[in-house]
Design an enzyme around this catalytic site. Sequence first.
Site, PDB file in Angstrom:
ATOM      1  N   THR A 516       0.861  -1.186   0.000  1.00 57.45           N
ATOM      2  CA  THR A 516       0.000   0.000   0.000  1.00 57.45           C
ATOM      3  C   THR A 516       0.895   1.234   0.000  1.00 57.45           C
ATOM      4  O   THR A 516       2.001   1.200   0.530  1.00 57.45           O
ATOM      5  CB  THR A 516      -0.875  -0.024   1.269  1.00 57.45           C
ATOM      6  N   THR A 567      -0.673   1.844   6.904  1.00 55.93           N
ATOM      7  CA  THR A 567      -0.621   0.633   6.087  1.00 55.93           C
ATOM      8  C   THR A 567      -0.529  -0.580   7.003  1.00 55.93           C
ATOM      9  O   THR A 567       0.129  -0.529   8.036  1.00 55.93           O
ATOM     10  CB  THR A 567       0.590   0.652   5.137  1.00 55.93           C
ATOM     11  N   GLY A 570      -5.788  -3.901   7.539  1.00 60.89           N
ATOM     12  CA  GLY A 570      -6.738  -2.795   7.591  1.00 60.89           C
ATOM     13  C   GLY A 570      -7.832  -2.945   8.619  1.00 60.89           C
ATOM     14  O   GLY A 570      -8.266  -1.953   9.220  1.00 60.89           O
TER      15      GLY A 570
END
Length: 654
Positions: A516, A567, A570
């Site tokens: 990410t 990051t 999540g």
Amino acid sequence: MSNFQRLVACVALAFVGFAADGKSAPPYAYYHAGNLTAPTPGKTAPGMMLMGGGEWAAPAFHWFVEQAGHGHIVFLRASYADDLQNGFLAEIGGATSVETIVFSDRSAASDPKVLDIVRHADGIFLGGGDQSRYVRFWKGTPLNELLDAHVRAGKPIGGTSAGLAILGAYSYGAMDGGSLKSTVALKHPLGSAVTLVRDFLHLPYLANVITDTHFAARERQGRLIVMIARLAHEEKNPAITGIGVDESSALCIDASGIGRFYTRVNGYAWLIRPMREPDGLTRGPFNFRDIPVTLIGPDSALDLKTFEVSRPVSRFSLNVVDGRFDEAALATLAGVQNLATQPAPKHWALAIHGGAGVIERSDLTPAQDAAYRAALDAALEAGATILRNGGSGLDAVEATLRVLEDDPLFNAGKGAVFTADGRIELDASIMDGSTRKAGAVSGVTRTKNPISLARAVMEHSPHVMLAGSGADQFSREQNLEQVDPSYFRTERRWKELEAWRKDQAAAIDKTHRYGTIGAVALDESGHLAAGTSTGGTTGKRWGRVGDSPIIGAGTYAADGICAVSATGTGEYFIRMSAARQVCDRIAWKGESVQSASDATIASIGGIGGDGGLIAMDGAGHIAYAMNTVGMYRGVVTSDAAASTAIYVDEKILH
Ligand code: ASP
């Protein structure tokens, strides 16, 4: 601040308070703008903003508004009109309403309407002017009590120039109508021009403090030293301490008594704390040697519980001999003056990440290591070019993330991971710290650069977050570049999916499990921005949405406080409101950006999550935190060349 709010400000009405007989002159003027009856959107928190006059240091005022819960700000003054509140609306904003009361005599400080306005203030700011009017109009009145009560209730107060002069437990009252010069004070320390005021405001941490303003610009060191000496002697209190604040600068003191300093020029807060009585106090010239002075700058922190200063700009001592500074003291002061009058170089900063995870040295070949660093450098350069040329943090964040989205090494845009059914669904978000506007998209399938789509949502739709086919449609309508979904596909990510299909998460090539991307930036106008973009997690199902497009979880930005991009796993970042948590720790608990970041990552670890984040505070200080063994990351600032790092133990220079 919307145009509408600006308009409201321009047409703010002046209220003229008539006395009961309808004839006598009103004891005050009243101005207001904004929504006076709306509830305070946030929580108020204690805070004292000590401003030295001159221009406003915007990040300090943003901090003040945050302490006031973005609620109702009341300006109190004894001269001029609504110019302060108009300046505030144009330059700072972020408050629900603003009101100004301009006192023209003492009776206004007992006026029920005035007291009601002050009682309901979320933040009170005392303007500049003539402090003897504050002393004469307010001292010992119901307003005086209310100001103390406001602070006791955990709400912020600030003052500039004359408004700062009265914040300490002791003040220079300028009661003779003059403005005391250092030369006069040093020659006649017991003279009638040294008008000291006691027992006015009673603010926490300032019980032994006398403040002074316009400090270096008006060479006020001598007069403050004389006032400290007089008070130490008369009060039999060697702990009397002087705090002088330079122009266009502010010392912001939080609930725990930690003072942080902001300046638009190379200003300082001057801490003068002799801890003893003067050598001699007579009608004749003044003598006082070895007076210790500490200069506080933007990197320093002053702990008002102990008066210790960490990372001071400088410490020195001054001698007053026979009513004058000696040669050495004059040379020292001239040196500081020289520095202080240079305009501060415009500061900007950019920090990025390219995902956190199990990234160990043995996992990357030298060529892979170099490729990641080159990609991070290219992204930093794209953002730095914008910031160097005076561009906005928001533009820098978008440009930086577009470079990384286009790079197949990262899990965003091209090179994103696959869902369980072999599709690519992209998430992104962006936030503007100056307006607190935000845009986010989730599950988009054809937009080449999802970060630009998130920005379009923020700027061209009435919404904050769009998902799935609707987001795809909005992207087409916005004429953003569309690509066939096969554009995003990389062989490496496809193999990860195949491995995942066989053996779920354990089979994913661990070095590439994450990727990410995120960026945070401070531009030279002091505005913060943050953005994050991702393909999410390999094998995600059922329209799964991670933290990256959730404002407050993966991304957050608030001017004067912090900008964050996260990051990691999540689901855990969502549950811990990770990005907003960092900002709240800074704004509400006064934590440094590094401690706030570490504590937030610890909270994620505490519930079983892993990952990392980058954060930047209102002054551009950068923090990286992770509970993984690696995070692709980089930083570049106006003061330091680009620097990148991958492994947890690598130092990053900034
Ligand atoms: N946080 C992202 C998500 O959960 C993934 C990552 O950062 O690697 O979607």
